[in-house]
Scaffold this motif. Sequence first.
Motif, PDB file in Angstrom:
ATOM      1  N   VAL A 246     -36.540 -20.818 -33.973  1.00 37.19           N
ATOM      2  CA  VAL A 246     -37.053 -19.597 -34.577  1.00 37.19           C
ATOM      3  C   VAL A 246     -38.458 -19.906 -35.077  1.00 37.19           C
ATOM      4  CG1 VAL A 246     -36.068 -20.162 -36.824  1.00 37.19           C
ATOM      5  CG2 VAL A 246     -36.609 -17.783 -36.288  1.00 37.19           C
ATOM      6  N   VAL A 247     -39.358 -18.964 -34.977  1.00 36.78           N
ATOM      7  CA  VAL A 247     -40.716 -19.214 -35.446  1.00 36.78           C
ATOM      8  C   VAL A 247     -40.695 -19.438 -36.949  1.00 36.78           C
ATOM      9  CG1 VAL A 247     -41.217 -16.729 -35.678  1.00 36.78           C
ATOM     10  CG2 VAL A 247     -43.096 -18.365 -35.459  1.00 36.78           C
ATOM     11  N   ARG A 248     -41.295 -20.543 -37.393  1.00 37.29           N
ATOM     12  CA  ARG A 248     -41.266 -20.914 -38.812  1.00 37.29           C
ATOM     13  C   ARG A 248     -42.539 -20.390 -39.490  1.00 37.29           C
ATOM     14  NH1 ARG A 248     -36.823 -24.700 -38.873  1.00 37.29           N
ATOM     15  NH2 ARG A 248     -35.896 -24.366 -36.806  1.00 37.29           N
ATOM     16  N   GLU A 249     -42.566 -19.107 -39.730  1.00 41.68           N
ATOM     17  CA  GLU A 249     -43.796 -18.481 -40.232  1.00 41.68           C
ATOM     18  C   GLU A 249     -44.178 -18.950 -41.636  1.00 41.68           C
ATOM     19  OE1 GLU A 249     -45.285 -14.522 -38.870  1.00 41.68           O
ATOM     20  OE2 GLU A 249     -43.131 -14.087 -39.030  1.00 41.68           O
ATOM     21  N   ALA A 250     -43.218 -19.063 -42.520  1.00 36.19           N
ATOM     22  CA  ALA A 250     -43.536 -19.486 -43.888  1.00 36.19           C
ATOM     23  C   ALA A 250     -44.192 -20.867 -43.860  1.00 36.19           C
ATOM     24  CB  ALA A 250     -42.279 -19.496 -44.743  1.00 36.19           C
ATOM     25  N   TYR A 251     -43.665 -21.747 -43.021  1.00 30.97           N
ATOM     26  CA  TYR A 251     -44.203 -23.088 -42.904  1.00 30.97           C
ATOM     27  C   TYR A 251     -45.611 -23.065 -42.305  1.00 30.97           C
ATOM     28  CZ  TYR A 251     -44.563 -27.926 -41.236  1.00 30.97           C
ATOM     29  OH  TYR A 251     -44.981 -29.200 -40.974  1.00 30.97           O
ATOM     30  N   LEU A 252     -45.817 -22.266 -41.264  1.00 25.53           N
ATOM     31  CA  LEU A 252     -47.135 -22.192 -40.623  1.00 25.53           C
ATOM     32  C   LEU A 252     -48.173 -21.578 -41.568  1.00 25.53           C
ATOM     33  CD1 LEU A 252     -46.123 -21.124 -36.998  1.00 25.53           C
ATOM     34  CD2 LEU A 252     -46.799 -23.391 -37.818  1.00 25.53           C
ATOM     35  N   LYS A 253     -47.764 -20.622 -42.365  1.00 25.05           N
ATOM     36  CA  LYS A 253     -48.685 -20.048 -43.352  1.00 25.05           C
ATOM     37  C   LYS A 253     -49.045 -21.090 -44.421  1.00 25.05           C
ATOM     38  CE  LYS A 253     -47.164 -15.253 -42.788  1.00 25.05           C
ATOM     39  NZ  LYS A 253     -46.449 -14.096 -43.402  1.00 25.05           N
ATOM     40  N   GLN A 254     -48.084 -21.929 -44.763  1.00 25.46           N
ATOM     41  CA  GLN A 254     -48.370 -23.014 -45.708  1.00 25.46           C
ATOM     42  C   GLN A 254     -49.384 -23.990 -45.112  1.00 25.46           C
ATOM     43  OE1 GLN A 254     -44.980 -25.475 -46.655  1.00 25.46           O
ATOM     44  NE2 GLN A 254     -46.039 -26.548 -48.320  1.00 25.46           N
ATOM     45  N   LEU A 255     -49.213 -24.324 -43.837  1.00 26.01           N
ATOM     46  CA  LEU A 255     -50.160 -25.207 -43.159  1.00 26.01           C
ATOM     47  C   LEU A 255     -51.548 -24.571 -43.099  1.00 26.01           C
ATOM     48  CD1 LEU A 255     -48.037 -26.593 -40.189  1.00 26.01           C
ATOM     49  CD2 LEU A 255     -49.021 -27.918 -42.062  1.00 26.01           C
ATOM     50  N   ALA A 256     -51.595 -23.276 -42.846  1.00 24.08           N
ATOM     51  CA  ALA A 256     -52.881 -22.578 -42.806  1.00 24.08           C
ATOM     52  C   ALA A 256     -53.564 -22.642 -44.165  1.00 24.08           C
ATOM     53  CB  ALA A 256     -52.677 -21.128 -42.370  1.00 24.08           C
ATOM     54  N   SER A 257     -52.792 -22.489 -45.229  1.00 26.70           N
ATOM     55  CA  SER A 257     -53.359 -22.535 -46.575  1.00 26.70           C
ATOM     56  C   SER A 257     -53.893 -23.930 -46.900  1.00 26.70           C
ATOM     57  CB  SER A 257     -52.289 -22.124 -47.589  1.00 26.70           C
ATOM     58  OG  SER A 257     -52.763 -22.256 -48.908  1.00 26.70           O
ATOM     59  N   VAL A 258     -53.163 -24.943 -46.490  1.00 27.03           N
ATOM     60  CA  VAL A 258     -53.558 -26.328 -46.794  1.00 27.03           C
ATOM     61  C   VAL A 258     -54.817 -26.717 -46.028  1.00 27.03           C
ATOM     62  CG1 VAL A 258     -52.865 -28.739 -46.445  1.00 27.03           C
ATOM     63  CG2 VAL A 258     -51.256 -27.111 -47.445  1.00 27.03           C
ATOM     64  N   THR A 259     -54.942 -26.268 -44.784  1.00 25.48           N
ATOM     65  CA  THR A 259     -56.049 -26.700 -43.924  1.00 25.48           C
ATOM     66  C   THR A 259     -57.246 -25.753 -43.939  1.00 25.48           C
ATOM     67  OG1 THR A 259     -55.040 -25.570 -42.024  1.00 25.48           O
ATOM     68  CG2 THR A 259     -54.479 -27.896 -42.365  1.00 25.48           C
ATOM     69  N   GLY A 260     -57.075 -24.555 -44.495  1.00 29.26           N
ATOM     70  CA  GLY A 260     -58.169 -23.585 -44.519  1.00 29.26           C
ATOM     71  C   GLY A 260     -58.289 -22.783 -43.241  1.00 29.26           C
ATOM     72  N   LEU A 261     -57.300 -22.880 -42.369  1.00 33.24           N
ATOM     73  CA  LEU A 261     -57.281 -22.067 -41.159  1.00 33.24           C
ATOM     74  C   LEU A 261     -56.657 -20.709 -41.453  1.00 33.24           C
ATOM     75  CD1 LEU A 261     -56.049 -24.793 -38.627  1.00 33.24           C
ATOM     76  CD2 LEU A 261     -58.368 -23.890 -38.812  1.00 33.24           C
ATOM     77  N   SER A 262     -56.837 -19.771 -40.537  1.00 33.81           N
ATOM     78  CA  SER A 262     -56.174 -18.473 -40.639  1.00 33.81           C
ATOM     79  C   SER A 262     -54.858 -18.526 -39.872  1.00 33.81           C
ATOM     80  CB  SER A 262     -57.068 -17.365 -40.074  1.00 33.81           C
ATOM     81  OG  SER A 262     -58.262 -17.246 -40.815  1.00 33.81           O
ATOM     82  N   TYR A 263     -54.004 -17.568 -40.134  1.00 28.65           N
ATOM     83  CA  TYR A 263     -52.713 -17.506 -39.434  1.00 28.65           C
ATOM     84  C   TYR A 263     -52.542 -16.137 -38.795  1.00 28.65           C
ATOM     85  CZ  TYR A 263     -47.787 -17.058 -38.403  1.00 28.65           C
ATOM     86  OH  TYR A 263     -46.605 -16.828 -37.752  1.00 28.65           O
ATOM     87  N   ALA A 264     -51.980 -16.123 -37.582  1.00 33.02           N
ATOM     88  CA  ALA A 264     -51.643 -14.867 -36.910  1.00 33.02           C
ATOM     89  C   ALA A 264     -50.327 -15.043 -36.175  1.00 33.02           C
ATOM     90  CB  ALA A 264     -52.752 -14.462 -35.927  1.00 33.02           C
ATOM     91  N   TYR A 265     -49.485 -14.037 -36.257  1.00 32.96           N
ATOM     92  CA  TYR A 265     -48.220 -14.054 -35.510  1.00 32.96           C
ATOM     93  C   TYR A 265     -48.447 -13.415 -34.148  1.00 32.96           C
ATOM     94  CZ  TYR A 265     -43.389 -13.041 -34.195  1.00 32.96           C
ATOM     95  OH  TYR A 265     -42.203 -12.956 -33.517  1.00 32.96           O
ATOM     96  N   PHE A 266     -48.010 -14.098 -33.109  1.00 35.02           N
ATOM     97  CA  PHE A 266     -48.247 -13.610 -31.754  1.00 35.02           C
ATOM     98  C   PHE A 266     -47.411 -12.358 -31.484  1.00 35.02           C
ATOM     99  CE2 PHE A 266     -47.269 -13.685 -27.154  1.00 35.02           C
ATOM    100  CZ  PHE A 266     -48.550 -13.520 -26.673  1.00 35.02           C
ATOM    101  N   GLY A 267     -46.114 -12.457 -31.573  1.00 36.29           N
ATOM    102  CA  GLY A 267     -45.253 -11.292 -31.350  1.00 36.29           C
ATOM    103  C   GLY A 267     -45.554 -10.610 -30.038  1.00 36.29           C
TER     104      GLY A 267
END
Length: 332
Positions: A246-267
Amino acid sequence: MSWVTLNDMRTWLVAGALAFALIALFAPRIDLTRDAYDVLAVIDITTSMNTRDEASGAETVSRLRAAKTALREMLAKLPCGSHLGLGFFTERRTFLLFDPIEVCENFAAIDEAIAQLDWRMAWEGDSYVSRGLYSAIEVAKSLDADLIFITDGHELPPLPFSGLPPFDGKPGDVGGLIVGIGSRTPTPLLKYDEEGREIGTYAAQEVPQENRSGAPPPDASTRPGYHPKWAPFGNAVVDNSEHMAVVREAYLKQLASVTGLSYAYFGQREDLLEPLVAAAHARPLKVASDIRALPGSLALILLVFLYGLGAVAAGRALIRSSLNLPPPKGAK
């Protein structure tokens, strides 16, 4: 030349068409500035990316195939002068296939390289997504490029209870995007034999359900079979659904916050360029633009209008002749 002739609309149309045609012949090229992008694209090729839960028309395809299709479509939309490099992630690091190269001159080569990405390129079955992302950021920084990192965020084995490994870089130093791909509905992980043939799905007991390296969780002492030395995690069977993709969105958003990248869900997005442009650092590029098409088009429009007037006048004359009507007043 008489005033009557100068006042004739057709004369003005011919003169205008001639003027625009001359401008089209001798117009110089002008320099225009537009945005270009330098991007490193990295695709996760670990086992969970084989999960078939992405819609492509009437077909359901794997996350990896959907990611490759979306990246190829983004390649076709990048403005000329942009550069795209390609890599893939497996185990705990990003492997660079080639440095960013100009997208228009090298379109066919880049497109084919993306199409040939395959999960069998992986050399390990583990999936340390955070470390793979950190590695991709390091590579992108060394290339002075932004990053687009496409993954479902499935860590295998799971993160230890201590959480994310520390990020040693500077947040925001590399711009770009983490793209989360995969359904939000859990699907069993696909299982393959040593020859790469699909043989079913993983059961819960075949996949590590928690990471027992490092310090145990705070509630360890309440677990059945707990012993501070011999069984610090207890001996109970744990099912954290790590065998479900399953896509781990909460985790990927956390990684984006830590690294300064943006996050987008493909869907169902199927368009990566728009979120990438919003997150990347555009590079202004001066382009010598040929503007001759504009005056040439205007000359053609005037000529079409001129001959259209002639056709209308001839049609009216034909109708008057057939009806034996006198010519209009002022006509010669």
